[in-house]
Design a protein around this motif. Structure first.
Motif, PDB file in Angstrom:
ATOM      1  N   THR A 216       0.720  -1.155   0.012  1.00 24.72           N
ATOM      2  CA  THR A 216      -0.089  -0.025   0.131  1.00 24.72           C
ATOM      3  C   THR A 216       0.948   1.208   0.049  1.00 24.72           C
ATOM      4  N   PRO A 217       0.408   2.357  -0.342  1.00 24.00           N
ATOM      5  CA  PRO A 217       1.139   3.704  -0.387  1.00 24.00           C
ATOM      6  C   PRO A 217       1.874   3.746   1.156  1.00 24.00           C
ATOM      7  N   ALA A 218       1.296   3.100   2.188  1.00 21.88           N
ATOM      8  CA  ALA A 218       2.121   3.352   3.424  1.00 21.88           C
ATOM      9  C   ALA A 218       3.481   2.645   3.505  1.00 21.88           C
ATOM     10  N   ASP A 219       3.576   1.715   2.685  1.00 22.87           N
ATOM     11  CA  ASP A 219       4.759   0.986   2.786  1.00 22.87           C
ATOM     12  C   ASP A 219       5.547   0.840   1.401  1.00 22.87           C
ATOM     13  N   TYR A 220       4.922   1.020   0.251  1.00 20.62           N
ATOM     14  CA  TYR A 220       5.510   0.680  -1.105  1.00 20.62           C
ATOM     15  C   TYR A 220       7.037   1.732  -1.202  1.00 20.62           C
ATOM     16  N   TYR A 221       6.866   3.006  -0.751  1.00 17.30           N
ATOM     17  CA  TYR A 221       7.990   3.800  -0.807  1.00 17.30           C
ATOM     18  C   TYR A 221       9.363   3.338  -0.129  1.00 17.30           C
ATOM     19  N   GLU A 222       9.077   2.612   1.087  1.00 16.28           N
ATOM     20  CA  GLU A 222      10.106   2.185   1.840  1.00 16.28           C
ATOM     21  C   GLU A 222      10.847   0.807   1.162  1.00 16.28           C
ATOM     22  N   PHE A 223       9.886   0.139   0.511  1.00 17.48           N
ATOM     23  CA  PHE A 223      10.293  -0.970  -0.344  1.00 17.48           C
ATOM     24  C   PHE A 223      11.413  -0.521  -1.345  1.00 17.48           C
ATOM     25  N   ARG A 224      11.053   0.319  -1.941  1.00 18.75           N
ATOM     26  CA  ARG A 224      11.962   1.091  -3.201  1.00 18.75           C
ATOM     27  C   ARG A 224      13.201   1.611  -2.465  1.00 18.75           C
ATOM     28  N   TYR A 225      13.110   2.125  -1.478  1.00 21.95           N
ATOM     29  CA  TYR A 225      14.397   2.771  -0.623  1.00 21.95           C
ATOM     30  C   TYR A 225      15.361   1.532  -0.415  1.00 21.95           C
ATOM     31  N   LYS A 226      14.757   0.764  -0.171  1.00 27.97           N
ATOM     32  CA  LYS A 226      15.588  -0.720   0.325  1.00 27.97           C
ATOM     33  C   LYS A 226      16.293  -0.994  -0.650  1.00 27.97           C
ATOM     34  N   ILE A 227      15.701  -1.059  -1.944  1.00 22.69           N
ATOM     35  CA  ILE A 227      16.549  -1.393  -3.314  1.00 22.69           C
ATOM     36  C   ILE A 227      17.751  -0.521  -3.519  1.00 22.69           C
ATOM     37  N   GLU A 228      17.433   0.879  -3.428  1.00 21.71           N
ATOM     38  CA  GLU A 228      18.476   1.598  -3.551  1.00 21.71           C
ATOM     39  C   GLU A 228      19.501   1.552  -2.535  1.00 21.71           C
ATOM     40  N   LYS A 229      19.153   1.216  -1.329  1.00 20.55           N
ATOM     41  CA  LYS A 229      20.318   1.030  -0.197  1.00 20.55           C
ATOM     42  C   LYS A 229      20.750  -0.113  -0.560  1.00 20.55           C
ATOM     43  N   ALA A 230      20.429  -1.129  -0.983  1.00 26.37           N
ATOM     44  CA  ALA A 230      21.253  -2.448  -1.539  1.00 26.37           C
ATOM     45  C   ALA A 230      22.330  -2.116  -2.783  1.00 26.37           C
ATOM     46  N   MET A 231      21.822  -0.970  -3.694  1.00 30.90           N
ATOM     47  CA  MET A 231      22.424  -0.809  -4.533  1.00 30.90           C
ATOM     48  C   MET A 231      23.713  -0.015  -4.103  1.00 30.90           C
ATOM     49  N   GLU A 232      23.443   0.936  -3.190  1.00 26.85           N
ATOM     50  CA  GLU A 232      24.735   1.723  -2.681  1.00 26.85           C
ATOM     51  C   GLU A 232      25.587   0.814  -2.089  1.00 26.85           C
ATOM     52  N   LYS A 233      25.004  -0.299  -1.136  1.00 28.51           N
ATOM     53  CA  LYS A 233      25.956  -1.281  -0.539  1.00 28.51           C
ATOM     54  C   LYS A 233      26.676  -2.078  -1.519  1.00 28.51           C
ATOM     55  N   ALA A 234      26.198  -2.143  -2.766  1.00 30.89           N
ATOM     56  CA  ALA A 234      26.798  -3.059  -3.753  1.00 30.89           C
ATOM     57  C   ALA A 234      28.038  -2.208  -4.385  1.00 30.89           C
ATOM     58  N   ARG A 235      28.079  -1.027  -4.143  1.00 24.76           N
ATOM     59  CA  ARG A 235      29.153  -0.170  -4.786  1.00 24.76           C
ATOM     60  C   ARG A 235      30.414  -0.686  -4.072  1.00 24.76           C
ATOM     61  N   LYS A 236      30.118  -0.626  -2.591  1.00 21.85           N
ATOM     62  CA  LYS A 236      31.303  -1.350  -1.669  1.00 21.85           C
ATOM     63  C   LYS A 236      31.483  -2.776  -1.892  1.00 21.85           C
ATOM     64  N   VAL A 237      30.547  -3.491  -1.872  1.00 22.77           N
ATOM     65  CA  VAL A 237      30.733  -5.202  -2.106  1.00 22.77           C
ATOM     66  C   VAL A 237      31.443  -5.428  -3.491  1.00 22.77           C
ATOM     67  N   ILE A 238      31.268  -4.648  -4.513  1.00 27.54           N
ATOM     68  CA  ILE A 238      31.649  -4.754  -5.973  1.00 27.54           C
ATOM     69  C   ILE A 238      33.360  -4.508  -5.605  1.00 27.54           C
ATOM     70  N   LYS A 239      33.671  -3.514  -5.052  1.00 24.89           N
ATOM     71  CA  LYS A 239      34.960  -3.212  -4.735  1.00 24.89           C
ATOM     72  C   LYS A 239      35.828  -4.275  -3.888  1.00 24.89           C
ATOM     73  N   GLU A 240      35.065  -4.983  -2.880  1.00 27.75           N
ATOM     74  CA  GLU A 240      35.635  -5.612  -2.015  1.00 27.75           C
ATOM     75  C   GLU A 240      35.685  -7.092  -2.697  1.00 27.75           C
ATOM     76  N   VAL A 241      34.873  -7.507  -3.542  1.00 26.40           N
ATOM     77  CA  VAL A 241      34.673  -8.860  -4.115  1.00 26.40           C
ATOM     78  C   VAL A 241      35.822  -8.691  -5.338  1.00 26.40           C
ATOM     79  N   GLY A 242      35.801  -7.624  -6.016  1.00 25.82           N
ATOM     80  CA  GLY A 242      36.792  -7.413  -7.349  1.00 25.82           C
ATOM     81  C   GLY A 242      38.076  -7.672  -6.456  1.00 25.82           C
ATOM     82  N   LYS A 243      38.505  -6.874  -5.440  1.00 30.19           N
ATOM     83  CA  LYS A 243      39.963  -7.027  -4.676  1.00 30.19           C
ATOM     84  C   LYS A 243      40.083  -8.723  -4.283  1.00 30.19           C
ATOM     85  N   GLU A 244      38.898  -9.240  -3.716  1.00 32.75           N
ATOM     86  CA  GLU A 244      39.433 -10.574  -3.386  1.00 32.75           C
ATOM     87  C   GLU A 244      39.718 -11.541  -4.566  1.00 32.75           C
TER      88      GLU A 244
END
Lengths: 395, 311
Positions: A216-244
């Motif tokens: 519902t509009p009460a929660d959908y927004y936060e689901f999208r935000y969490k995908i973006e947080k995962a993408m942000e986290k991916a920047r760090k993870v990509i570098k770590e995995v690439g280094k490893e």
């Protein structure tokens, strides 16, 4: 265990198939489309020859169903893989959103191919870049080695951040061209990429889950935000995995943009995928001719390497963005992204867009040299002749 | 309420509830009854895939679920493909799928998601032979988007995009026979069922569970909202659909047809008895009713012949 690579002469597609095998994928759901077919044919061959265990191959009736079946498999906890190209990727589009929204770490190889009409089976990046906003990570391979390495790294990154990832290779230029690929012994792949630990599972019957329910509009927004947080986290993870990966196997991928002879460069060529191999060769020749040029190969397009681009832009006078793709009504897609990143920074090199190689049009060292001459003139004059240069156009 | 053991023994339908009160179905909803029976038959060791349909809503918005089972909500046209993927994953991971003690993978989709947009994925699922059950709950229109015609909408029915008017109604095609399309795939088990005959439905669900390979059940599920019928008439309507032979109950098992009681007990009742309780058929003229009646009887004769020859 000491790392001794196994060298095989394989096509880009076979490199992808071997990587999927070495990643111990559990479900492959796929539909044939040129020039992807030899990836799934090779995987079918692995099964027929008894070279893989516990791998279910689902020969689906469309690419839409290929992604849907991968989604079902991944939701049920399996490591799922598929491959496609162009029209097939476009048909999957709806389900790409479903994969990222359900936070499923599916890995897919897209063989970059031009969209019809006119019908074309040759290289062009518009198919994958049109999936930009689906919540998938995107890795662009320069050569067959990077296809192999990319698939293994993509699984690791995807399963760490719970988002799907696409490994992109060029139609025919990589998919059907044979080259030496250093493969990793299975035991070491297993060490690098342990079995998947799913975010949730459909097989815990004491604690049932409901995935993808109405938001519902009460929660959908936060689901999208969490995908973006995962993408942000991916920047760090990509570098770590690439280094490893570099530490274990000698090929370092810790940089989301690979820089080639850029340290003292006046200007650089920026682009993605196989055309950057040509560019690197041209850079060596241009350097001998007195041009102070370098190459910046964007490896990961999503998440976009904002910080790396900013660092690069601070130290050069110009960036020639080579786009083997186009967004109608605007400009090349990488160019558009790069300009967008730099607007709110104090790094403002001259940045010009060259549209090259659409639909498999040949792109050679001499093309890079011509672009270098033009770019040099633009920088000396201090202003753009045109912002978007349809370089190959028959006038 | 705890049911005493001696009472339990007399019940033909499992007493355990895995479909919770508080779901969001309309009053008199046939689909919600269907879901309840599926869960009674299969228990909680079930993985549902439900596409966009009324049941998406009935199951409840995040973070709620009316189902005491795992549920993956999926895109409209993908039910057949998603259950294929789930089944493949379970097999790759070494789980027992289907059979008495196996995990039940259930695709639960409406007629729009099955007869129309999902037909391709359904066909792929059937053809590949996955160990899962696909249940099409048939309320004869796109009810969740506000009563638009589907391939399963019958001749003469009003829907919001086949409205009746001064000239005529717009729905002039007979109901698409999805079960026949399914049987053309020569799967081991396919059946029709009705929420008015829960024992028969549960027996069929159990048979689908025991039969290896893909199974398909087309469940007749009245929708008072879309049918413009009184909410307390759903079971009566579902029963009349069987008694008029509009929706006969039968099974197709390894090439053999079997008509189930009470479909064969007596001659079919006139179709008017089914039609007159529903507002959706109010635009039909006498001639229209004749056309539908002829079609129903023709199809019924066909089915009887099939049962006779391949019984």
């Amino acid at each position: 265990m000491e790392y001794k690579p196994i060298r095989k002469v394989v096509s880009g597609n076979y490199a992808a198939a071997y990587a999927a095998k070495h990643a111990r994928v559990e479900v492959v759901a796929a539909y044939p489309i040129t020039p992807q077919t030899s990836i799934i044919e090779k995987i079918a061959e692995f099964i027929a020859n008894g070279e893989v265990e516990n791998l279910q191959y689902v020969a689906v009736e469309s690419e839409h169903s290929a992604m849907a079946a991968c989604i079902g498999a991944s939701a049920a906890g399996a490591r799922a893989f598929t491959a496609t190209s162009a029209q097939g990727l476009a048909l999957m589009h709806e389900m790409l959103h479903w994969a990222s929204g359900a936070r499923l770490p599916i890995v897919m190889v897209d063989v970059n191919r031009a969209m019809a009409p006119p019908w074309s089976v040759w290289d062009d990046q518009t198919d994958s870049l049109a999936q930009r906003d689906t919540g998938w990570m995107q890795f662009y391979a320069e050569n067959n080695q990077e296809v192999y390495d990319g698939v293994l790294m993509a699984f690791k990154v995807a399963e760490t951040v719970n988002l799907p990832a696409m490994v992109v290779e060029s139609a025919f230029i990589l998919s059907h061209t044979y080259d030496i690929v250093e493969m990793i012994p299975q035991e070491l792949v297993d060490e690098f990429l342990p079995p998947r630990k799913p975010l949730y599972t459909l097989t815990d019957f004491d604690n049932p889950v409901s995935v993808g329910a109405l938001g519902t509009p009460a929660d959908y927004y936060e689901f999208r935000y969490k995908i973006e947080k995962a993408m942000e986290k991916a920047r760090k993870v990509i570098k770590e995995v690439g280094k490893e990966f570099g530490e274990m196997f000698g090929r370092d991928y810790s940089q989301m943009i690979e820089l080639y002879r850029t340290d003292d460069a006046d200007f650089v060529f920026m682009g993605m995928g196989s055309l950057m191999g040509t560019v690197k060769q041209a850079v060596d020749i241009l350097r001998e001719e007195g041009y102070k040029v370098g190459a910046a190969k964007v490896r990961w397009f999503r998440p976009f390497p904002k910080d790396e681009l900013y660092e690069l832009a601070k130290n050069v006078e110009g960036i020639a963005v080579l786009d083997r793709n186009f967004s109608f009504g605007q400009e090349g897609i990488l160019f558009n992204e790069a300009k967008g990143v730099l607007y709110n920074t104090d790094a403002r090199p001259i940045i010009k867009n060259y549209i090259v190689g659409l639909g498999g049009r040949d792109f050679t060292v001499s093309d890079v040299k011509k672009i270098a001459e033009n770019m040099k003139a633009v920088i000396e004059k201090g202003e753009l002749d045109v912002e978007v240069d349809w370089y190959h156009l028959k006038r | 309420m705890e049911i005493p053991e001696n009472v339990k023994k007399r019940l033909s339908i499992p007493a355990e509830e895995h479909f919770y009160a508080g779901h969001t179905a309309c009053q008199g909803c046939g689909a919600s009854l269907g879901l309840r029976y599926v869960l009674k038959a299969y228990g909680k060791k079930t993985i549902f895939a439900i596409p966009a349909c009324c049941s998406t809503i009935i199951a409840g918005p995040w973070p709620y679920s009316a189902l005491d089972a795992n549920l993956f909500h999926t895109a409209f046209e993908t039910t057949g493909a998603v259950i294929s993927g789930i089944e493949a994953a379970l097999k790759a991971k070494g789980y027992k799928v289907k059979g008495e003690d196996g995990i039940m993978v259930v695709g639960w989709a409406g007629d729009g998601g099955t007869a129309d947009i999902g037909l391709q994925a359904l066909s792929g699922f059937l053809e590949r032979g996955h160990d899962a059950v696909y249940i099409m709950y048939d309320n004869e229109a796109y009810m969740n988007t506000g009563i638009q015609r589907s391939g399963s909408t019958p001749y003469g029915a009003w829907t919001t995009n086949t409205p009746g008017g001064k000239e005529h109604f717009l729905e002039k095609r007979h109901k698409k026979k999805v079960i026949d399309i399914v049987i053309a795939h020569e799967i081991p088990y396919a059946a029709t069922a009705s929420v008015a005959y829960p024992e028969d439905f549960i027996r069929k669900l159990k048979k689908a569970q025991k039969t290896p390979g893909p199974s398909f059940i087309q469940l007749f599920a009245p929708c008072p909202t879309g049918w413009r019928s009184p909410t307390d008439k759903s079971i009566e309507l579902a029963r009349l659909a069987v008694q008029t032979a509009y929706f006969p109950l039968f099974e197709y098992e390894n090439g053999k047809y079997k008509i189930n009681m009470p479909s064969t007990k007596k001659d079919p009742k006139p179709i008017e008895e089914f039609l007159k309780l529903q507002g959706r058929f109010k635009y039909m003229t006498k001639e229209d009713i004749d056309i539908l009646q002829q079609w129903v009887l023709h199809e019924w004769e066909k089915l009887k012949k099939l049962a006779e020859i391949f019984g």
